[in-house]
Structures are given as structure tokens and as C-alpha cells.
Design an enzyme around this catalytic site. Structure first.
Site, PDB file in Angstrom:
ATOM      1  N   ASP A  56      -3.753 -23.471 -51.654  1.00 50.34           N
ATOM      2  CA  ASP A  56      -4.807 -23.114 -52.607  1.00 50.34           C
ATOM      3  C   ASP A  56      -6.016 -22.508 -51.899  1.00 50.34           C
ATOM      4  O   ASP A  56      -7.142 -22.595 -52.398  1.00 50.34           O
ATOM      5  CB  ASP A  56      -5.269 -24.344 -53.410  1.00 50.34           C
ATOM      6  CG  ASP A  56      -4.259 -24.771 -54.460  1.00 50.34           C
ATOM      7  OD1 ASP A  56      -3.223 -24.104 -54.607  1.00 50.34           O
ATOM      8  OD2 ASP A  56      -4.508 -25.798 -55.134  1.00 50.34           O
ATOM      9  N   ASP A 102      -0.815 -31.825 -57.413  1.00 54.34           N
ATOM     10  CA  ASP A 102       0.123 -30.734 -57.717  1.00 54.34           C
ATOM     11  C   ASP A 102       0.672 -30.078 -56.446  1.00 54.34           C
ATOM     12  O   ASP A 102       1.282 -29.004 -56.508  1.00 54.34           O
ATOM     13  CB  ASP A 102      -0.526 -29.698 -58.657  1.00 54.34           C
ATOM     14  CG  ASP A 102      -1.725 -29.000 -58.051  1.00 54.34           C
ATOM     15  OD1 ASP A 102      -2.511 -29.662 -57.346  1.00 54.34           O
ATOM     16  OD2 ASP A 102      -1.886 -27.784 -58.272  1.00 54.34           O
ATOM     17  N   HIS A 103       0.465 -30.747 -55.299  1.00 52.96           N
ATOM     18  CA  HIS A 103       1.023 -30.253 -54.026  1.00 52.96           C
ATOM     19  C   HIS A 103       1.798 -31.334 -53.283  1.00 52.96           C
ATOM     20  O   HIS A 103       2.671 -31.016 -52.484  1.00 52.96           O
ATOM     21  CB  HIS A 103      -0.099 -29.694 -53.136  1.00 52.96           C
ATOM     22  CG  HIS A 103      -0.794 -28.522 -53.777  1.00 52.96           C
ATOM     23  ND1 HIS A 103      -0.607 -27.238 -53.380  1.00 52.96           N
ATOM     24  CD2 HIS A 103      -1.623 -28.458 -54.858  1.00 52.96           C
ATOM     25  CE1 HIS A 103      -1.299 -26.413 -54.166  1.00 52.96           C
ATOM     26  NE2 HIS A 103      -1.930 -27.142 -55.063  1.00 52.96           N
ATOM     27  N   HIS A 149      -2.352 -29.452 -48.659  1.00 53.71           N
ATOM     28  CA  HIS A 149      -3.498 -30.331 -48.937  1.00 53.71           C
ATOM     29  C   HIS A 149      -3.088 -31.446 -49.885  1.00 53.71           C
ATOM     30  O   HIS A 149      -1.960 -31.470 -50.363  1.00 53.71           O
ATOM     31  CB  HIS A 149      -4.701 -29.543 -49.457  1.00 53.71           C
ATOM     32  CG  HIS A 149      -4.524 -28.891 -50.795  1.00 53.71           C
ATOM     33  ND1 HIS A 149      -3.644 -27.865 -51.026  1.00 53.71           N
ATOM     34  CD2 HIS A 149      -5.130 -29.126 -51.995  1.00 53.71           C
ATOM     35  CE1 HIS A 149      -3.723 -27.483 -52.296  1.00 53.71           C
ATOM     36  NE2 HIS A 149      -4.611 -28.240 -52.903  1.00 53.71           N
ATOM     37  N   HIS A 205      -0.182 -20.890 -56.646  1.00 53.33           N
ATOM     38  CA  HIS A 205      -0.420 -20.745 -58.092  1.00 53.33           C
ATOM     39  C   HIS A 205      -0.276 -19.303 -58.561  1.00 53.33           C
ATOM     40  O   HIS A 205      -0.601 -18.368 -57.824  1.00 53.33           O
ATOM     41  CB  HIS A 205      -1.827 -21.228 -58.471  1.00 53.33           C
ATOM     42  CG  HIS A 205      -2.006 -22.709 -58.344  1.00 53.33           C
ATOM     43  ND1 HIS A 205      -1.641 -23.596 -59.331  1.00 53.33           N
ATOM     44  CD2 HIS A 205      -2.508 -23.452 -57.335  1.00 53.33           C
ATOM     45  CE1 HIS A 205      -1.913 -24.833 -58.935  1.00 53.33           C
ATOM     46  NE2 HIS A 205      -2.445 -24.782 -57.719  1.00 53.33           N
ATOM     47  N   HIS A 262     -11.432 -25.448 -50.208  1.00 51.51           N
ATOM     48  CA  HIS A 262     -10.875 -25.996 -51.453  1.00 51.51           C
ATOM     49  C   HIS A 262     -10.863 -27.523 -51.355  1.00 51.51           C
ATOM     50  O   HIS A 262     -11.317 -28.223 -52.258  1.00 51.51           O
ATOM     51  CB  HIS A 262      -9.475 -25.430 -51.650  1.00 51.51           C
ATOM     52  CG  HIS A 262      -8.736 -25.960 -52.829  1.00 51.51           C
ATOM     53  ND1 HIS A 262      -9.120 -25.696 -54.129  1.00 51.51           N
ATOM     54  CD2 HIS A 262      -7.630 -26.740 -52.916  1.00 51.51           C
ATOM     55  CE1 HIS A 262      -8.266 -26.304 -54.955  1.00 51.51           C
ATOM     56  NE2 HIS A 262      -7.366 -26.943 -54.252  1.00 51.51           N
ATOM     57  N   HIS A 266      -3.913 -32.550 -52.969  1.00 52.16           N
ATOM     58  CA  HIS A 266      -3.917 -32.586 -54.435  1.00 52.16           C
ATOM     59  C   HIS A 266      -2.533 -32.929 -54.999  1.00 52.16           C
ATOM     60  O   HIS A 266      -1.509 -32.537 -54.454  1.00 52.16           O
ATOM     61  CB  HIS A 266      -4.404 -31.244 -55.010  1.00 52.16           C
ATOM     62  CG  HIS A 266      -5.894 -31.070 -54.898  1.00 52.16           C
ATOM     63  ND1 HIS A 266      -6.509 -29.838 -54.886  1.00 52.16           N
ATOM     64  CD2 HIS A 266      -6.890 -31.994 -54.798  1.00 52.16           C
ATOM     65  CE1 HIS A 266      -7.825 -30.009 -54.783  1.00 52.16           C
ATOM     66  NE2 HIS A 266      -8.077 -31.300 -54.718  1.00 52.16           N
TER      67      HIS A 266
HETATM   68 FE    FE Z   1      -3.157 -26.536 -56.617  1.00 56.49          FE
HETATM   69 ZN    ZN Z   2      -5.443 -27.819 -54.886  1.00 58.23          ZN
END
Ligand code: FE
Ligand code: ZN
Length: 256
Positions: free
Chosen positions: A134, A61-62, A57, A172, A115, A59
Site C-alpha cells: 500500500d 487486508d494484508h 505491512h 489495491h 502508510h 493491516h
Molecule cells: Fe490495504
Molecule cells: Zn494498508
């Protein structure tokens, strides 16, 4: 079955980035590269050449390492067609039920909104490996930033119906906090109690609690257990629809 080797790289506060090498075909993928530098370091150490980025996805942090890694290696970036505008550098657009070849290893894509509205998971069925991003965490699930509880329930239900011995790699290390919450709403669950004992031991030694299996989640993840009568009773949702029970569990976790 392809000969896959996975390296787990902890980055940022609690993210896991995964490098996956297919020894049969010498292709290498990184799943959800939050950052590029540690990925390039492991590639160098291993002597592997990056050929693919698989994004679950959009985000930061990805996908944060996407463009750096593409610059450095000219790899192909795979992501959700419906979210193509939000996946930096995307080359291959995939959707629900599509298959994608990573050398000789075949991934099936599951569309798992909740998410985010464009979240996808990668399932290597022959190798029994799922990259869940996530959507599914150990004893938990992603927060509903963009989707509805009903969407997320349907997404999680797809994942919980995979074979129990499927090994799940999520993005995570949230396990211990998830388990504390799970115990607060289903304290009589023996599987959950035992799992938390193991999880606490591992975390005390700073060891990862990921990966885990679908079967682990079926017996101890409260988000996958709307059928549990004690859980229903403990949260005042006896006899309600599964997606309503899921929504209540999610709401309680958000305020835990
Ligand atoms: Fe994440
Ligand atoms: Zn995420």
C-alpha cells in the site's frame, strides 16, 4: 534470471493477492494474503505447494490469511523486523537493504514507512518485479495512517528511482479513482490523459489495471511529480520543497 510466474487473485472489494511460483526451484510465495481460501484454491489448481508468505505491512487486508495458510502449509512468514509484533506468525524478520532468497530469486527489501510505520516493499531486481503493498498505487499512494508526509515522500522517492521498466504489483485496484483526482490537479498532462483513457476502457470491461511500470508512474502519478511546474501552479505550491508539495497533494486527495 529466475523463471517466475505470478497469479493475481482479486479478493474482498478491491484487494489483489499475488501468488508467485519460481519454476526453477519449485518454491511458491503468496504476497499479502488478505484471506486464505482463494489462495488455497489457486494453489490446488496449479499444483503448487506454498513455501513463503511475504507481508508488506500489518493491516488486516494484508495479513488476514497468514495463520490459516501457515496451519495448512507450514510455510515461512517474512515481514518487517520493526513490526514483528504486528505480523501474525512471523518467522523471518527483515529490514531496509536486506536481501532475501526465494529459491534462486533474490529480493531486496526497502523500508517504506508512511502508510504504516513498518511498511516494506520487495524488489526482485533481476526479474524487474516490485511488490509495493500500500505504498505505491497506480496514479496514487497509500493514505498516511501512521507516518508523516516527509517519510512517505522519502519512501516514494526510493521507488520512483528504480529502473523505469520495473513492473509494480500493488495491493489495491484504486486506479480509476486515483486517475480522476490526478486529472483534477494536472489536467494538461498528456501522458495522464492517455493513461486514463486506457484505464477507463479496462475498468469498463472489469479488467485489472495492475501491474504497471515505474515509468508509467513517473509520467502520470501526481504524488511522484512535485517537479511538475503546472502541477505546482495548479495547487498553489510553486517553488516549494518536494515533500511539502507531496504533503499538499496527499491532503487534497484525502478531501477529494
Ligand atoms: Fe490495504
Ligand atoms: Zn494498508
Amino acid at each position: 534470471m529466475a523463471n517466475l510466474e505470478i497469479v493475481q487473485i482479486p479478493v474482498l472489494n478491491d484487494n489483489y493477492v499475488y501468488l508467485m511460483h519460481n519454476h526453477d526451484d519449485k518454491v511458491t510465495a503468496v504476497i499479502d494474503p488478505a484471506v486464505s481460501k482463494p489462495v488455497l484454491e489457486v494453489l490446488k489448481e496449479k499444483g503448487w505447494t506454498l513455501t513463503h508468505i511475504l507481508n508488506t505491512h500489518h493491516h488486516g487486508d494484508h495479513v488476514g490469511g497468514n495463520l490459516d495458510l501457515k496451519d495448512a502449509t507450514d510455510c515461512l512468514i517474512v515481514g518487517a523486523a520493526v513490526d514483528a509484533k504486528r505480523i501474525p506468525g512471523i518467522d523471518v524478520e527483515v529490514g531496509d537493504g536486506d536481501t532475501f532468497l526465494f529459491g534462486s530469486a533474490e529480493a531486496t527489501i526497502y523500508f517504506t514507512p508512511g502508510h504504516t510505520t513498518g511498511h516494506i516493499c520487495y524488489h526482485f531486481a533481476n526479474e524487474k518485479i516490485l511488490f509495493a503493498g500500500d505504498t505505491l498505487f497506480a496514479m496514487g499512494c497509500g493514505r498516511l495512517f501512521e507516518g508523516t508526509p516527509k517519510q512517505m515522500w522519502q519512501s516514494l522517492n526510493k521507488l520512483r528511482n528504480l529502473p523505469g521498466d520495473t513492473v509494480v504489483y500493488c495491493a489495491h485496484e484504486y486506479t480509476e479513482a486515483n486517475g480522476k483526482f490526478a486529472l483534477s490537479i494536472e489536467p494538461e498532462n498528456n501522458d495522464l490523459q492517455h493513461r486514463m483513457t486506457e484505464v477507463r476502457k479496462k475498468r469498463a470491461m472489469n479488467q485489472p489495471t495492475v501491474p504497471f511500470t515505474i515509468e508509467d508512474e513517473r509520467v502520470s502519478n501526481p504524488f511522484l511529480r512535485p517537479e511538475s511546474l503546472p502541477l505546482q501552479e495548479n495547487i498553489g505550491m510553486t517553488g516549494k520543497e518536494k515533500h511539502e508539495i507531496f504533503a499538499k497533494v496527499r491532503q487534497l486527495k484525502d478531501n477529494f
